[in-house]
Motif scaffolding. Sequence first.
Motif: not given
Length: 68
Positions: A22-23, A25, A27, A42, A44, A46
């Motif tokens: 998964e990427p 992330k 925040e 935020e 993200e 990848d």
Amino acid sequence: MAACDAKNRSGFQQIRSQGSTEPIKFELYYRESSNTRPITYELEIDEDNMGRPYVKEERLRQRVAKVG
């Protein structure tokens, strides 16, 4: 992404937790004081088909002031 290429880090795949695909992330929540509107950032990250990291999504938000 210099952090991925730092010595002994072995690239983006090794920075991901527990072998996840998964990427990554992040925040961040910031509030100057109790009477200011909070800000949320935020990010993200990848990996593309060539194995290169890229910013998939980036968002900066501030809550709307209460009317009334």
